[in-house]
Motif scaffolding. Sequence first.
Motif, PDB file in Angstrom:
ATOM      1  N   ILE A 170      24.201 -39.362 -51.919  1.00  0.00           N
ATOM      2  CA  ILE A 170      25.567 -39.489 -51.531  1.00  0.00           C
ATOM      3  C   ILE A 170      25.676 -41.007 -50.434  1.00  0.00           C
ATOM      4  N   LEU A 195      31.655 -28.588 -60.084  1.00  0.00           N
ATOM      5  CA  LEU A 195      30.083 -28.589 -60.430  1.00  0.00           C
ATOM      6  C   LEU A 195      29.895 -27.606 -61.505  1.00  0.00           C
ATOM      7  N   ASN A 226      25.628 -26.554 -52.192  1.00  0.00           N
ATOM      8  CA  ASN A 226      26.331 -27.989 -52.425  1.00  0.00           C
ATOM      9  C   ASN A 226      27.497 -27.965 -52.520  1.00  0.00           C
ATOM     10  N   HIS A 279      22.425 -32.236 -52.510  1.00  0.00           N
ATOM     11  CA  HIS A 279      23.477 -33.109 -53.406  1.00  0.00           C
ATOM     12  C   HIS A 279      22.526 -33.418 -54.477  1.00  0.00           C
ATOM     13  N   LEU A 280      23.126 -33.722 -55.739  1.00  0.00           N
ATOM     14  CA  LEU A 280      22.380 -34.098 -56.952  1.00  0.00           C
ATOM     15  C   LEU A 280      22.262 -35.659 -56.812  1.00  0.00           C
ATOM     16  N   SER A 281      23.205 -36.437 -56.360  1.00  0.00           N
ATOM     17  CA  SER A 281      23.163 -37.515 -56.387  1.00  0.00           C
ATOM     18  C   SER A 281      23.040 -38.203 -54.965  1.00  0.00           C
ATOM     19  N   ARG A 284      26.463 -44.337 -52.500  1.00  0.00           N
ATOM     20  CA  ARG A 284      27.716 -44.139 -53.369  1.00  0.00           C
ATOM     21  C   ARG A 284      28.970 -44.803 -52.246  1.00  0.00           C
ATOM     22  N   TYR A 320      25.186 -37.647 -62.689  1.00  0.00           N
ATOM     23  CA  TYR A 320      24.835 -36.245 -62.341  1.00  0.00           C
ATOM     24  C   TYR A 320      23.853 -35.587 -63.442  1.00  0.00           C
ATOM     25  N   ALA A 374      29.764 -30.171 -52.877  1.00  0.00           N
ATOM     26  CA  ALA A 374      30.410 -31.222 -53.720  1.00  0.00           C
ATOM     27  C   ALA A 374      31.507 -31.818 -52.904  1.00  0.00           C
ATOM     28  N   ALA A 375      32.638 -32.188 -53.189  1.00  0.00           N
ATOM     29  CA  ALA A 375      33.722 -32.727 -52.648  1.00  0.00           C
ATOM     30  C   ALA A 375      33.992 -32.198 -51.084  1.00  0.00           C
ATOM     31  N   HIS A 411      32.717 -33.570 -47.832  1.00  0.00           N
ATOM     32  CA  HIS A 411      33.226 -34.691 -47.078  1.00  0.00           C
ATOM     33  C   HIS A 411      34.501 -34.363 -46.550  1.00  0.00           C
ATOM     34  N   PRO A 426      33.364 -27.280 -55.886  1.00  0.00           N
ATOM     35  CA  PRO A 426      34.277 -27.713 -56.897  1.00  0.00           C
ATOM     36  C   PRO A 426      33.576 -28.840 -57.790  1.00  0.00           C
ATOM     37  N   ARG A 442      31.987 -40.681 -48.963  1.00  0.00           N
ATOM     38  CA  ARG A 442      30.698 -39.753 -49.279  1.00  0.00           C
ATOM     39  C   ARG A 442      29.619 -39.780 -48.285  1.00  0.00           C
ATOM     40  N   ARG A 490      30.054 -33.838 -66.816  1.00  0.00           N
ATOM     41  CA  ARG A 490      30.782 -34.430 -65.790  1.00  0.00           C
ATOM     42  C   ARG A 490      30.051 -35.621 -65.535  1.00  0.00           C
TER      43      ARG A 490
HETATM   44  C1  DQA Z   1      27.794 -33.970 -54.946  1.00  0.00           C
HETATM   45  C2  DQA Z   1      28.201 -35.306 -54.327  1.00  0.00           C
HETATM   46  C3  DQA Z   1      29.765 -35.348 -53.788  1.00  0.00           C
HETATM   47  O1  DQA Z   1      30.285 -36.383 -53.037  1.00  0.00           O
HETATM   48  C4  DQA Z   1      30.496 -35.016 -54.909  1.00  0.00           C
HETATM   49  O2  DQA Z   1      32.016 -34.858 -54.540  1.00  0.00           O
HETATM   50  C5  DQA Z   1      30.139 -33.800 -55.885  1.00  0.00           C
HETATM   51  C6  DQA Z   1      28.712 -33.751 -56.162  1.00  0.00           C
HETATM   52  C7  DQA Z   1      26.283 -34.214 -55.601  1.00  0.00           C
HETATM   53  O3  DQA Z   1      25.693 -33.085 -55.784  1.00  0.00           O
HETATM   54  O4  DQA Z   1      26.089 -35.019 -55.711  1.00  0.00           O
HETATM   55  O5  DQA Z   1      30.947 -33.306 -56.278  1.00  0.00           O
HETATM   56  O6  DQA Z   1      27.792 -32.946 -53.873  1.00  0.00           O
END
Ligand code: DQA
Length: 156
Positions: free
Chosen positions: A111, A19, A81, A107-109, A114, A30, A83-84, A87, A17, A118, A25
């Motif tokens: 985690i 992405l 990925n 994951h891009l970031s 953060r 990101y 995403a949310a 977790h 979700p 996460r 965003r």
């Molecule tokens: C993410 C990290 C997740 O915590 C976040 O909810 C995302 C993107 C990342 O790619 O860094 O939507 O998966």
Amino acid sequence: MPNDTIINLSILVLHGPNLNLLGRREPGIYGSVTLDQINQLLQHEGHKLGVKVFALQSNHEGALVDSIHDALGKHQGILINAAAYTHTSVAIRDALAAVALPVVEVHLSNIYQRETFRHHSFIAPIAIGQISGFGAESYRLGLHALVDNLRKSEKS
Ligand code: DQA
């Protein structure tokens, strides 16, 4: 890709979700890369590696679960990925465990730099490994790691 490479591997790339909004965003977290650009990068990389790459993004947990089920018999590995949902989703983890295809989580970031919510991934324990914090490069590295792992297990 070498001329004599037989394309016998197909990789499913799943994006979870929000992405779809990459590029606009939270660019401080990101970056400015769009999902289309990431998918193009993966197509290009897949071509170099001699594998087929199919990418799908959904904002819906059930749609992601369905596409994991549909991967059986069509794809040999999954790059995800979530995403949310990383977790929160026992359902996505259970779907991945059920089909038992090799999984790499990306994951891009980073985690772990953060918020604490996460830091936990439901997927990591059933994945071969996780790559986090390198932006779009996480996907490229993840694809290489997955293909490498598949090729090694093909030989053994
Ligand atoms: C993410 C990290 C997740 O915590 C976040 O909810 C995302 C993107 C990342 O790619 O860094 O939507 O998966």
